[in-house]
Design an enzyme around this catalytic site. Structure first.
Site, mmCIF file in Angstrom:
data_model
loop_
_atom_site.group_PDB
_atom_site.id
_atom_site.type_symbol
_atom_site.label_atom_id
_atom_site.label_comp_id
_atom_site.label_asym_id
_atom_site.label_seq_id
_atom_site.Cartn_x
_atom_site.Cartn_y
_atom_site.Cartn_z
ATOM 1 N N TRP A 187 -5.174 2.199 -6.217
ATOM 2 C CA TRP A 187 -4.520 1.361 -7.211
ATOM 3 C C TRP A 187 -3.692 0.256 -6.556
ATOM 4 C CZ3 TRP A 187 -7.279 2.874 -10.984
ATOM 5 C CH2 TRP A 187 -7.513 4.216 -11.244
ATOM 6 N N ILE A 188 -4.195 -0.312 -5.480
ATOM 7 C CA ILE A 188 -3.455 -1.333 -4.735
ATOM 8 C C ILE A 188 -3.784 -2.720 -5.282
ATOM 9 C CG2 ILE A 188 -2.955 -2.276 -2.468
ATOM 10 C CD1 ILE A 188 -2.162 0.720 -2.984
ATOM 11 N N HIS A 223 -1.915 -10.066 -36.585
ATOM 12 C CA HIS A 223 -3.148 -10.853 -36.518
ATOM 13 C C HIS A 223 -4.320 -10.157 -37.206
ATOM 14 C CE1 HIS A 223 -0.972 -13.224 -33.531
ATOM 15 N NE2 HIS A 223 -1.951 -14.107 -33.553
ATOM 16 N N GLY A 278 1.700 9.273 -6.701
ATOM 17 C CA GLY A 278 2.133 8.108 -7.460
ATOM 18 C C GLY A 278 3.647 8.020 -7.447
ATOM 19 N N SER A 279 4.269 8.572 -8.491
ATOM 20 C CA SER A 279 5.732 8.522 -8.587
ATOM 21 C C SER A 279 6.418 9.283 -7.460
ATOM 22 C CB SER A 279 6.175 9.092 -9.937
ATOM 23 O OG SER A 279 5.643 8.332 -11.003
ATOM 24 N N GLU A 305 5.584 -0.202 -10.792
ATOM 25 C CA GLU A 305 6.948 -0.266 -10.226
ATOM 26 C C GLU A 305 7.846 0.832 -10.789
ATOM 27 O OE1 GLU A 305 6.176 -2.102 -8.116
ATOM 28 O OE2 GLU A 305 5.088 -3.807 -8.895
ATOM 29 N N GLY A 318 0.799 -1.222 0.000
ATOM 30 C CA GLY A 318 0.000 0.000 0.000
ATOM 31 C C GLY A 318 0.830 1.268 0.000
#
Length: 379
Positions: free
Chosen positions: A155-156, A334, A130-131, A359, A123
């Site tokens: 966003w966990i 495709h 964020g960053s 990450e 968490g």
């Protein structure tokens, strides 16, 4: 690649591939469409020893080295990125508990995480943070024998079904980590659904409304939350993501080669068309290059090289960047088949984009590696 590996490492790769093909691949599409992670997969990962696999877990339970852990994440990433993300989250939390937690923390949680009995979540991210992780707005205050947490984590990954969280908060003015049980008073989770990619990661917003945690829930010392606990855990997550991106690139390449061999246009298989050959050539080259950067990072980690953190950053940056291009070309090869909801390559493309964000974003890695390049160039 095989000539670079020991016989033991080759056997490990085969073992991981078999598990991924037999256990993970058959459920990958369902994990994505149902936006959930079946408990049966978690239990099988635990039984196979693939959760918390890099920390000591007792007699008869071998610890995976960095290279073996990379191979595991490559194979899981090849078949299902959400499952790979589950393993990464478990390992980030287990690593943190093993390295920074008390003996009581280790006794209570490591075995449960390793067996799959307990799901772990990390968490750190918040609605407005964020960053810039140092700017967390969640607060922690001591009241008697308890810590009171106030804030939100957003966003966990696996927030919806996690049994234990590592929560980062400002405590006495410093960035500090806490171990929080799911059943703590004042903790609730709001599900986040309909994500673009990694849809089986069961993201949630963790609401800490006067959440009560025992004082001994503190992980590490006050003030070490970002510089020690978060930074070392994120290093594990980046290494997992780097290898996972290689696996995803390989899945895109394999699918594209099969389709280019089978699909006939203008009376020849499309693998005979030069523009398709160009895409396949770039995909193959980028996949091998990403794998070699991950291999280099793994060797550095096993050798205890102080530069391993930067090698891991470089591997994550490159592999997560090129897999986006590879997945995009896979869908292009495709054609209409590639944008069908039944086509694995459209899931690969969605998952690939997420790998550039989690990450540490691509831009954060570029900034760090740009500074590293200047320093390394002087030495």
């Amino acid at each position: 690649m095989k000539n670079l590996l020991t016989p033991e490492q080759q056997d490990q790769r085969t073992q991981f591939k078999t598990f991924a093909d037999d256990v993970v691949a058959p459920l990958a599409a369902t994990v994505d469409s149902a936006q959930s992670m079946p408990r049966e997969i978690i239990a099988k990962l635990g039984a196979a020893g693939y959760l918390a696999s890099m920390v000591p877990r007792g007699p008869g339970k071998p610890v995976l080295g960095a290279m073996a852990y990379g191979f595991l994440n490559e194979e899981l990433g090849r078949t299902c990125q959400s499952v790979r993300n589950l393993v990464a989250c478990a390992d980030m939390v287990a690593h943190s508990i093993y390295r920074w937690g008390s003996a009581a923390h280790r006794d209570e949680w490591l075995g449960r995480i390793a067996s799959g009995d307990a799901v772990a979540a990390f968490g750190l991210t918040e609605p407005r943070v964020g960053s810039d992780a140092k700017s967390v707005q969640t607060t922690a205050n001591r009241v008697g024998s308890e810590i009171i947490l106030q804030g939100r984590k957003r966003w966990i990954s696996f927030g919806q079904n996690a049994d234990v969280f590592i929560v980062f908060a400002k405590y006495e003015g410093s960035h500090t980590a806490f171990l929080v049980d799911r059943h703590s008073v004042g903790l609730s989770v709001q599900p986040i659904s309909d994500l673009f990619g990694l849809r089986g990661s069961m993201l949630g917003e963790v609401v800490l409304d006067g959440c009560r945690v025992p004082v001994d829930g503190l992980l590490g010392r006050p003030g070490t939350g970002l510089s020690f606990v978060a930074s070392s855990a994120l290093d594990v997550g980046r290494y997992s993501t780097a290898w996972g991106a290689v696996g995803l690139a390989q899945a895109c390449l394999d699918a594209s080669c099969r389709y280019a061999d089978e699909r006939v246009q203008f009376d020849v298989p499309i693998k005979g068309h030069q523009l398709v050959q160009r895409m396949l050539a770039n995909m193959a080259t980028d996949t091998v290059a990403a794998r070699m950067l991950c291999y280099r990072a793994g060797v550095s980690r096993e050798a205890g090289d102080p530069d391993a953190v930067n090698q891991t950053l470089m591997a994550k940056y490159f592999s997560s960047t090129v897999v986006g291009r590879i997945a995009n070309d896979a869908v292009q090869i495709h054609g209409a088949q590639g944008i069908s909801s039944q086509a694995p390559v459209q899931r690969h493309l969605r998952d690939a984009k997420v790998l550039e964000i989690i990450e540490g974003t691509t831009q954060i890695h570029q900034s760090i590696l740009g500074q590293y390049a200047v320093v390394a160039g002087r030495s």
